[in-house]
Design a protein around this motif. Structure first.
Motif, PDB file in Angstrom:
ATOM      1  N   ILE A   1       0.814  -1.221   0.000  1.00  0.00           N
ATOM      2  CA  ILE A   1       0.000   0.000   0.000  1.00  0.00           C
ATOM      3  C   ILE A   1       0.846   1.269   0.000  1.00  0.00           C
ATOM      4  N   ILE A   2       2.065   1.199   0.467  1.00  0.00           N
ATOM      5  CA  ILE A   2       2.903   2.407   0.545  1.00  0.00           C
ATOM      6  C   ILE A   2       3.050   3.066  -0.829  1.00  0.00           C
ATOM      7  N   PRO A   3       3.577   2.358  -1.837  1.00  0.00           N
ATOM      8  CA  PRO A   3       3.695   3.033  -3.134  1.00  0.00           C
ATOM      9  C   PRO A   3       2.340   3.358  -3.761  1.00  0.00           C
ATOM     10  N   LEU A   4       1.348   2.515  -3.529  1.00  0.00           N
ATOM     11  CA  LEU A   4       0.022   2.789  -4.103  1.00  0.00           C
ATOM     12  C   LEU A   4      -0.546   4.110  -3.578  1.00  0.00           C
ATOM     13  N   VAL A   5      -0.463   4.329  -2.280  1.00  0.00           N
ATOM     14  CA  VAL A   5      -0.967   5.573  -1.694  1.00  0.00           C
ATOM     15  C   VAL A   5      -0.182   6.764  -2.227  1.00  0.00           C
ATOM     16  N   LEU A   6       1.140   6.629  -2.235  1.00  0.00           N
ATOM     17  CA  LEU A   6       1.971   7.747  -2.675  1.00  0.00           C
ATOM     18  C   LEU A   6       1.752   8.092  -4.149  1.00  0.00           C
ATOM     19  N   ILE A   7       1.675   7.092  -4.999  1.00  0.00           N
ATOM     20  CA  ILE A   7       1.448   7.350  -6.427  1.00  0.00           C
ATOM     21  C   ILE A   7       0.060   7.947  -6.646  1.00  0.00           C
ATOM     22  N   THR A   8      -0.929   7.395  -5.962  1.00  0.00           N
ATOM     23  CA  THR A   8      -2.293   7.923  -6.076  1.00  0.00           C
ATOM     24  C   THR A   8      -2.338   9.384  -5.637  1.00  0.00           C
ATOM     25  N   TYR A   9      -1.667   9.688  -4.544  1.00  0.00           N
ATOM     26  CA  TYR A   9      -1.629  11.056  -4.027  1.00  0.00           C
ATOM     27  C   TYR A   9      -0.934  12.007  -5.007  1.00  0.00           C
ATOM     28  N   VAL A  10       0.197  11.578  -5.542  1.00  0.00           N
ATOM     29  CA  VAL A  10       0.952  12.430  -6.481  1.00  0.00           C
ATOM     30  C   VAL A  10       0.151  12.666  -7.760  1.00  0.00           C
ATOM     31  N   ARG A  11      -0.592  11.684  -8.198  1.00  0.00           N
ATOM     32  CA  ARG A  11      -1.429  11.889  -9.391  1.00  0.00           C
ATOM     33  C   ARG A  11      -2.482  12.960  -9.141  1.00  0.00           C
ATOM     34  N   ALA A  12      -2.990  13.027  -7.928  1.00  0.00           N
ATOM     35  CA  ALA A  12      -3.934  14.096  -7.599  1.00  0.00           C
ATOM     36  C   ALA A  12      -3.213  15.448  -7.552  1.00  0.00           C
ATOM     37  N   LEU A  13      -2.017  15.460  -6.979  1.00  0.00           N
ATOM     38  CA  LEU A  13      -1.220  16.700  -6.941  1.00  0.00           C
ATOM     39  C   LEU A  13      -0.935  17.223  -8.347  1.00  0.00           C
ATOM     40  N   ALA A  14      -0.734  16.286  -9.270  1.00  0.00           N
ATOM     41  CA  ALA A  14      -0.409  16.648 -10.655  1.00  0.00           C
ATOM     42  C   ALA A  14      -1.659  16.941 -11.484  1.00  0.00           C
ATOM     43  N   TYR A  15      -2.822  16.928 -10.841  1.00  0.00           N
ATOM     44  CA  TYR A  15      -4.096  17.147 -11.533  1.00  0.00           C
ATOM     45  C   TYR A  15      -4.338  16.109 -12.627  1.00  0.00           C
ATOM     46  N   ARG A  16      -3.830  14.919 -12.430  1.00  0.00           N
ATOM     47  CA  ARG A  16      -4.063  13.808 -13.356  1.00  0.00           C
ATOM     48  C   ARG A  16      -5.202  12.961 -12.776  1.00  0.00           C
ATOM     49  N   PHE A  17      -6.364  13.584 -12.676  1.00  0.00           N
ATOM     50  CA  PHE A  17      -7.479  12.961 -11.973  1.00  0.00           C
ATOM     51  C   PHE A  17      -7.983  11.696 -12.645  1.00  0.00           C
ATOM     52  N   ASP A  18      -7.816  11.586 -13.959  1.00  0.00           N
ATOM     53  CA  ASP A  18      -8.204  10.351 -14.643  1.00  0.00           C
ATOM     54  C   ASP A  18      -7.343   9.182 -14.139  1.00  0.00           C
ATOM     55  N   LYS A  19      -6.029   9.392 -14.091  1.00  0.00           N
ATOM     56  CA  LYS A  19      -5.113   8.359 -13.606  1.00  0.00           C
ATOM     57  C   LYS A  19      -5.264   8.163 -12.091  1.00  0.00           C
ATOM     58  N   HIS A  20      -5.503   9.248 -11.382  1.00  0.00           N
ATOM     59  CA  HIS A  20      -5.707   9.190  -9.933  1.00  0.00           C
ATOM     60  C   HIS A  20      -6.910   8.302  -9.604  1.00  0.00           C
ATOM     61  N   LYS A  21      -8.013   8.557 -10.284  1.00  0.00           N
ATOM     62  CA  LYS A  21      -9.245   7.808 -10.022  1.00  0.00           C
ATOM     63  C   LYS A  21      -9.068   6.328 -10.350  1.00  0.00           C
ATOM     64  N   LYS A  22      -8.400   6.046 -11.444  1.00  0.00           N
ATOM     65  CA  LYS A  22      -8.174   4.659 -11.862  1.00  0.00           C
ATOM     66  C   LYS A  22      -7.353   3.895 -10.813  1.00  0.00           C
ATOM     67  N   LEU A  23      -6.274   4.521 -10.325  1.00  0.00           N
ATOM     68  CA  LEU A  23      -5.436   3.861  -9.322  1.00  0.00           C
ATOM     69  C   LEU A  23      -6.120   3.841  -7.957  1.00  0.00           C
ATOM     70  N   ALA A  24      -6.888   4.866  -7.646  1.00  0.00           N
ATOM     71  CA  ALA A  24      -7.592   4.917  -6.358  1.00  0.00           C
ATOM     72  C   ALA A  24      -8.568   3.751  -6.205  1.00  0.00           C
ATOM     73  N   ARG A  25      -9.099   3.276  -7.311  1.00  0.00           N
ATOM     74  CA  ARG A  25     -10.014   2.122  -7.254  1.00  0.00           C
ATOM     75  C   ARG A  25      -9.293   0.856  -6.786  1.00  0.00           C
ATOM     76  N   ILE A  26      -7.994   0.802  -6.980  1.00  0.00           N
ATOM     77  CA  ILE A  26      -7.183  -0.324  -6.495  1.00  0.00           C
ATOM     78  C   ILE A  26      -6.676  -0.016  -5.084  1.00  0.00           C
TER      79      ILE A  26
END
Length: 193
Positions: free
Chosen positions: A143-168
């Motif tokens: 979960i460590i990298p998953l949370v961090l990557i999901t968070y950074v995608r939101a920071l980068a305004y990549r909400f499409d990628k953020h939402k996709k990874l957040a589902r996992i």
């Protein structure tokens, strides 16, 4: 610009995702009392960090409901708070294990040894406990990298990628938080007083 933010954090995420599990594993094996240091055991921490796990689980569920209802700022606040709770849990968990004798599931006489009579008495409940504990620990590393990557995608305004990874990320993080509470409830009777 958006890709630059993700690229900027990729090395940090990789480093943190490797360093944290290694550091926790290393520190978990270091018990200051066994090394001869006169430290007060932090036996009061397990119910606190189990509660923090429970709070994290609640925050995650509320955060998902918030974003589904279009409350992005609330979602962001709740997710930052959930990350802070997870970090607080981790610090307390390491501090407890560095200063206290670890509980052994089924050790009814609290001598830190699971004797054959205790093993027989606890039976299959130990298998259930170990399954939950092993999946909890394994997924807490994942979960460590998953949370961090999901968070950074939101920071980068990549909400499409953020939402996709957040589902996992969400169900795994929720499982880790909930099983943290379950593990505590199951092992609480065996803590050395």
């Amino acid at each position: 610009m958006e890709n630059n933010i993700e690229t900027k954090y990729n090395k940090l995420i990789t480093a943190v995702s490797i360093i944290i599990p290694i550091a926790v594993a290393a520190l978990f094996g270091v018990n200051l009392r066994k090394l001869g240091y006169d430290v007060e055991p932090l036996n009061f921490l397990p119910p606190i960090y189990a509660t923090i796990n429970g709070i994290t689980a609640v925050l995650l569920v509320i955060a998902v409901l918030a974003i589904k209802n279009g409350k992005r700022k609330l979602h962001e606040y709740l997710m930052k708070t959930a990350i802070a709770c997870s970090l607080t849990f981790l610090l307390m968990y390491v501090a407890y294990h560095m200063t206290s004798i670890s509980a052994v599931f089924g050790d009814t006489n609290h001598n830190s040894i699971l004797e054959e009579s205790e093993r027989i008495a606890i039976g299959f409940e130990r298998i259930n406990y170990l399954f939950i504990l092993i999946t909890h620990i394994s997924l807490s590393v994942i979960i460590i990298p998953l949370v961090l990557i999901t968070y950074v995608r939101a920071l980068a305004y990549r909400f499409d990628k953020h939402k996709k990874l957040a589902r996992i990320t969400f169900p795994i993080w929720l499982y880790v938080a909930v099983t943290g509470v379950v593990v505590y409830v199951m092992i609480a009777p065996y803590y050395v007083k």
